[in-house]
Design a protein around this motif. Structure first.
Motif, PDB file in Angstrom:
ATOM      1  N   TYR A  44      -1.800 -15.448 -17.018  1.00  0.00           N
ATOM      2  CA  TYR A  44      -2.931 -14.940 -16.298  1.00  0.00           C
ATOM      3  C   TYR A  44      -2.756 -13.373 -15.966  1.00  0.00           C
ATOM      4  O   TYR A  44      -1.712 -12.934 -15.627  1.00  0.00           O
ATOM      5  CB  TYR A  44      -3.114 -15.944 -15.087  1.00  0.00           C
ATOM      6  N   VAL A  45      -4.096 -12.931 -15.768  1.00  0.00           N
ATOM      7  CA  VAL A  45      -3.871 -11.668 -15.029  1.00  0.00           C
ATOM      8  C   VAL A  45      -4.937 -11.563 -13.717  1.00  0.00           C
ATOM      9  O   VAL A  45      -5.791 -12.054 -14.008  1.00  0.00           O
ATOM     10  CB  VAL A  45      -4.327 -10.203 -16.263  1.00  0.00           C
ATOM     11  N   SER A  46      -4.607 -10.504 -13.097  1.00  0.00           N
ATOM     12  CA  SER A  46      -5.544 -10.643 -11.874  1.00  0.00           C
ATOM     13  C   SER A  46      -6.845  -9.670 -12.277  1.00  0.00           C
ATOM     14  O   SER A  46      -6.447  -8.525 -13.047  1.00  0.00           O
ATOM     15  CB  SER A  46      -4.891 -10.245 -10.597  1.00  0.00           C
ATOM     16  N   VAL A  47      -7.935  -9.859 -11.733  1.00  0.00           N
ATOM     17  CA  VAL A  47      -9.032  -8.951 -11.892  1.00  0.00           C
ATOM     18  C   VAL A  47      -9.480  -8.644 -10.468  1.00  0.00           C
ATOM     19  O   VAL A  47      -9.652  -9.183  -9.697  1.00  0.00           O
ATOM     20  CB  VAL A  47     -10.299  -9.823 -12.563  1.00  0.00           C
ATOM     21  N   TRP A  48      -9.697  -7.220 -10.434  1.00  0.00           N
ATOM     22  CA  TRP A  48     -10.047  -6.415  -9.130  1.00  0.00           C
ATOM     23  C   TRP A  48     -11.352  -5.864  -9.226  1.00  0.00           C
ATOM     24  O   TRP A  48     -11.806  -5.605 -10.272  1.00  0.00           O
ATOM     25  CB  TRP A  48      -9.092  -5.465  -8.902  1.00  0.00           C
ATOM     26  N   ASN A  49     -11.990  -5.490  -8.259  1.00  0.00           N
ATOM     27  CA  ASN A  49     -13.246  -4.832  -8.170  1.00  0.00           C
ATOM     28  C   ASN A  49     -13.155  -3.406  -8.340  1.00  0.00           C
ATOM     29  O   ASN A  49     -14.113  -2.561  -7.867  1.00  0.00           O
ATOM     30  CB  ASN A  49     -14.143  -5.237  -6.850  1.00  0.00           C
ATOM     31  N   CYS A  50     -12.171  -2.975  -8.674  1.00  0.00           N
ATOM     32  CA  CYS A  50     -11.492  -1.549  -8.843  1.00  0.00           C
ATOM     33  C   CYS A  50     -10.435  -1.448  -9.939  1.00  0.00           C
ATOM     34  O   CYS A  50      -9.698  -2.635 -10.248  1.00  0.00           O
ATOM     35  CB  CYS A  50     -11.215  -0.816  -7.526  1.00  0.00           C
ATOM     36  N   HIS A  51      -9.944  -0.302  -9.846  1.00  0.00           N
ATOM     37  CA  HIS A  51      -8.461  -0.322 -10.658  1.00  0.00           C
ATOM     38  C   HIS A  51      -7.626  -0.075  -9.690  1.00  0.00           C
ATOM     39  O   HIS A  51      -7.146   1.057  -9.060  1.00  0.00           O
ATOM     40  CB  HIS A  51      -8.546   0.990 -11.693  1.00  0.00           C
ATOM     41  N   HIS A  52      -7.012  -1.227  -8.972  1.00  0.00           N
ATOM     42  CA  HIS A  52      -6.332  -1.159  -7.648  1.00  0.00           C
ATOM     43  C   HIS A  52      -5.000  -0.562  -7.974  1.00  0.00           C
ATOM     44  O   HIS A  52      -4.395   0.049  -6.781  1.00  0.00           O
ATOM     45  CB  HIS A  52      -5.986  -2.379  -7.316  1.00  0.00           C
ATOM     46  N   SER A  53      -4.454  -0.239  -9.244  1.00  0.00           N
ATOM     47  CA  SER A  53      -3.057   0.671  -9.211  1.00  0.00           C
ATOM     48  C   SER A  53      -3.518   2.068  -8.816  1.00  0.00           C
ATOM     49  O   SER A  53      -2.566   3.137  -8.683  1.00  0.00           O
ATOM     50  CB  SER A  53      -2.657   0.413 -10.514  1.00  0.00           C
ATOM     51  N   LEU A  54      -4.820   2.526  -8.890  1.00  0.00           N
ATOM     52  CA  LEU A  54      -5.219   3.850  -8.835  1.00  0.00           C
ATOM     53  C   LEU A  54      -5.889   4.076  -7.457  1.00  0.00           C
ATOM     54  O   LEU A  54      -6.059   5.298  -7.106  1.00  0.00           O
ATOM     55  CB  LEU A  54      -6.276   4.311  -9.912  1.00  0.00           C
ATOM     56  N   ASN A  55      -6.578   3.019  -6.993  1.00  0.00           N
ATOM     57  CA  ASN A  55      -7.404   3.123  -5.911  1.00  0.00           C
ATOM     58  C   ASN A  55      -6.746   2.153  -4.755  1.00  0.00           C
ATOM     59  O   ASN A  55      -6.381   1.125  -5.002  1.00  0.00           O
ATOM     60  CB  ASN A  55      -8.689   2.469  -5.904  1.00  0.00           C
ATOM     61  N   HIS A  56      -6.653   2.702  -3.646  1.00  0.00           N
ATOM     62  CA  HIS A  56      -6.098   2.185  -2.611  1.00  0.00           C
ATOM     63  C   HIS A  56      -6.842   2.081  -1.347  1.00  0.00           C
ATOM     64  O   HIS A  56      -6.047   1.708  -0.138  1.00  0.00           O
ATOM     65  CB  HIS A  56      -4.553   3.085  -2.132  1.00  0.00           C
ATOM     66  N   HIS A  57      -8.096   2.030  -1.328  1.00  0.00           N
ATOM     67  CA  HIS A  57      -8.760   1.653  -0.172  1.00  0.00           C
ATOM     68  C   HIS A  57      -8.973   0.460  -0.041  1.00  0.00           C
ATOM     69  O   HIS A  57      -8.755  -0.194  -0.677  1.00  0.00           O
ATOM     70  CB  HIS A  57     -10.566   2.444  -0.439  1.00  0.00           C
ATOM     71  N   ARG A  58      -9.353   0.060   1.367  1.00  0.00           N
ATOM     72  CA  ARG A  58      -9.401  -1.090   1.930  1.00  0.00           C
ATOM     73  C   ARG A  58     -10.101  -2.196   1.279  1.00  0.00           C
ATOM     74  O   ARG A  58     -10.103  -3.486   1.229  1.00  0.00           O
ATOM     75  CB  ARG A  58      -9.767  -1.088   3.413  1.00  0.00           C
ATOM     76  N   HIS A  59     -11.512  -1.676   0.326  1.00  0.00           N
ATOM     77  CA  HIS A  59     -12.448  -2.421  -0.273  1.00  0.00           C
ATOM     78  C   HIS A  59     -11.914  -3.003  -1.720  1.00  0.00           C
ATOM     79  O   HIS A  59     -12.644  -3.543  -2.270  1.00  0.00           O
ATOM     80  CB  HIS A  59     -13.682  -1.785  -0.281  1.00  0.00           C
ATOM     81  N   CYS A  60     -10.618  -2.424  -1.951  1.00  0.00           N
ATOM     82  CA  CYS A  60      -9.933  -2.852  -3.407  1.00  0.00           C
ATOM     83  C   CYS A  60      -9.363  -4.224  -3.397  1.00  0.00           C
ATOM     84  O   CYS A  60      -8.486  -4.180  -2.774  1.00  0.00           O
ATOM     85  CB  CYS A  60      -9.299  -1.870  -3.979  1.00  0.00           C
ATOM     86  N   VAL A  61      -9.942  -5.023  -3.827  1.00  0.00           N
ATOM     87  CA  VAL A  61      -9.657  -6.490  -3.372  1.00  0.00           C
ATOM     88  C   VAL A  61      -9.517  -7.095  -5.106  1.00  0.00           C
ATOM     89  O   VAL A  61     -10.492  -7.129  -5.917  1.00  0.00           O
ATOM     90  CB  VAL A  61     -10.468  -7.462  -2.551  1.00  0.00           C
ATOM     91  N   CYS A  62      -8.730  -8.192  -5.016  1.00  0.00           N
ATOM     92  CA  CYS A  62      -8.761  -9.226  -6.335  1.00  0.00           C
ATOM     93  C   CYS A  62      -9.893 -10.085  -6.137  1.00  0.00           C
ATOM     94  O   CYS A  62     -10.084 -10.784  -5.026  1.00  0.00           O
ATOM     95  CB  CYS A  62      -7.355  -9.939  -6.347  1.00  0.00           C
ATOM     96  N   VAL A  63     -10.715 -10.147  -7.212  1.00  0.00           N
ATOM     97  CA  VAL A  63     -11.934 -11.292  -7.221  1.00  0.00           C
ATOM     98  C   VAL A  63     -11.677 -12.287  -8.313  1.00  0.00           C
ATOM     99  O   VAL A  63     -12.623 -13.035  -8.331  1.00  0.00           O
ATOM    100  CB  VAL A  63     -13.117 -10.281  -7.436  1.00  0.00           C
ATOM    101  N   GLY A  64     -10.480 -12.497  -8.793  1.00  0.00           N
ATOM    102  CA  GLY A  64     -10.640 -13.392  -9.724  1.00  0.00           C
ATOM    103  C   GLY A  64      -9.376 -13.398 -10.572  1.00  0.00           C
ATOM    104  O   GLY A  64      -8.464 -12.495 -10.505  1.00  0.00           O
ATOM    105  N   LYS A  65      -9.254 -14.526 -11.302  1.00  0.00           N
ATOM    106  CA  LYS A  65      -7.906 -14.330 -12.259  1.00  0.00           C
ATOM    107  C   LYS A  65      -8.643 -14.833 -13.868  1.00  0.00           C
ATOM    108  O   LYS A  65      -9.628 -15.329 -14.114  1.00  0.00           O
ATOM    109  CB  LYS A  65      -6.914 -15.432 -11.891  1.00  0.00           C
TER     110      LYS A  65
END
Length: 394
Positions: A44-65
């Protein structure tokens, strides 16, 4: 005592030694997901609402797998089989319509009891921050926890993330099984743990493509799809775990074979030649040229569409094209036989737990003595038994 223990233990303790999860963004494509899944050992890989390795704002969250089975089910739909190149460029957001509820963030100082409660509600994966060893200014553990509360944004720059799964929690509970006596030794048919309502089953002679919706549900339920005969006797299963070991070339067999034939096709011994030939004939009959190329490749053994879904990688990392077909449409991930794990209504909860953990599956089929399928026991159901037991102790 058990309630106190699980309330004081922190989820970060269960993440020791776990690798950081790999990630994709909702804007990435199906071909991006295939490329990543072929390169990594995880299923499995995680899916985020952003590129979380590049974005560190508080709204960058994992939304699924996301796993290979999501992709297989998507590509196997009739309108996508007829337009594979277009389907490969679709955003992965189309594949995750119901998976957001399966994932939840928890801070590293959350209690183990909080983790059980989340999974009691149906969560399959908890996203836990772990120390980023590459960060030059890491602090002591207690200070880091305080910093998490004070500055979520800064915390994300210091931490990576790991999965905590239902299997991890069940293994931990097994180590403390004595605290839950007498439930572990009790037959499962007296614990209200056998699920008969969400039983996913398909007839042996039904088209394999008719199992696609059931397979999608199995990813949400943490279960599998049973194959039964006309009398309701259990024959085997179309296992999400086995399909996760396949590559995209399993799509043509799903589109053309029966459920029973597909079960034989994905067995770890490799597909029989007569079934491979049958798939080819049916693809040619329906003029599904792209799907035929997906199965057999061109004269070089490579599919023209494979450039959409692969990037530079050595043969040791994963197989593709002709080499993969010789291995029976399996990638380099651990291949498991399609032999199902079963138990009986009088089996004890402990025995069923050990069966599931030993075979690395999240469920066990429940059969009557004559082989009739009557239900399924999942990790989620087991966790509910333990959580209810803890409530009586608090």
């Amino acid at each position: 005592m058990a309630v106190r223990l699980f309330s004081s233990n922190e989820v970060s303790d269960l993440c020791l030694g776990k690798p950081a999860i790999r990630s994709l963004s909702l804007s990435d494509t199906v071909s991006d997901a295939i490329s990543l899944l072929k390169k990594i050992p995880e299923s499995y890989v995680s899916v985020w609402n952003c590129h979380h390795s590049l974005n560190h704002h508080r709204h960058c969250v994992c939304v699924g797998k996301l796993c290979m089975l999501h992709i297989i089910c998507f590509l196997s739909k009739p309108h996508n089989v007829n337009a594979l190149s277009l389907a490969l460029q679709s955003p992965i957001s189309l594949l995750l319509t119901e998976s957001a509820a399966l994932v939840r963030h928890l801070p590293p100082n959350a209690s183990f009891l909080e983790a059980i409660d989340a999974m009691y509600e149906g969560v399959q994966n908890l996203v836990i921050p772990i120390v980023n060893q590459n960060h030059s200014n890491s602090r002591k553990r207690g200070a880091e926890k305080s910093q998490y509360i004070e500055s979520n944004q800064d915390y994300k720059t210091k931490y990576k993330y790991c999965w905590l799964t239902q299997e991890d929690v069940i293994r931990y509970l097994l180590n403390s099984i004595g605290m839950f006596s007498p439930a572990p030794a009790t037959p499962i048919n007296t614990l209200n743990v056998i699920d008969t309502q969400n039983l996913l089953a398909i007839n042996y002679d039904a088209p394999a493509s008719s199992a696609l919706d059931l397979l999608s549900l199995s990813l949400i339920n943490g279960s599998s799809v049973a194959v039964i005969d006309s009398q309701g006797k259990f024959v085997g299963e179309i296992s999400p775990l086995v399909l996760n070991s396949c590559d995209e070339s399993i799509v043509p067999p799903i589109a053309t074979l029966s459920a029973g034939d597909l079960m034989v096709y994905i067995d770890a011994g490799g597909p029989p030649e007569y079934l491979v030939q049958l798939v080819k004939e049916r693809l040619e009959e329906h003029n599904l040229r792209a799907a035929l190329e997906m199965l057999v490749g061109d004269e070089t053994g490579q599919s023209s569409w494979s450039s959409h879904s692969s990037s530079s990688s050595s043969d040791e990392e994963f197989c593709s094209g002709k080499n993969c077909k010789q291995l029976g449409v399996y990638s380099a991930k651990v291949v498991r036989r399609s032999e199902a794990v079963v138990c009986y209504p009088w089996s004890s909860l402990l025995a069923v737990m050990i069966q599931a953990l030993a075979h690395r599956v999240g469920y066990v089929w429940v059969l009557e003595e004559d082989g009739t399928l009557t239900g399924i026991v999942t990790f989620e159901g087991m966790l509910k038994v333990f959580r209810e037991h803890l409530k009586t102790m608090s």
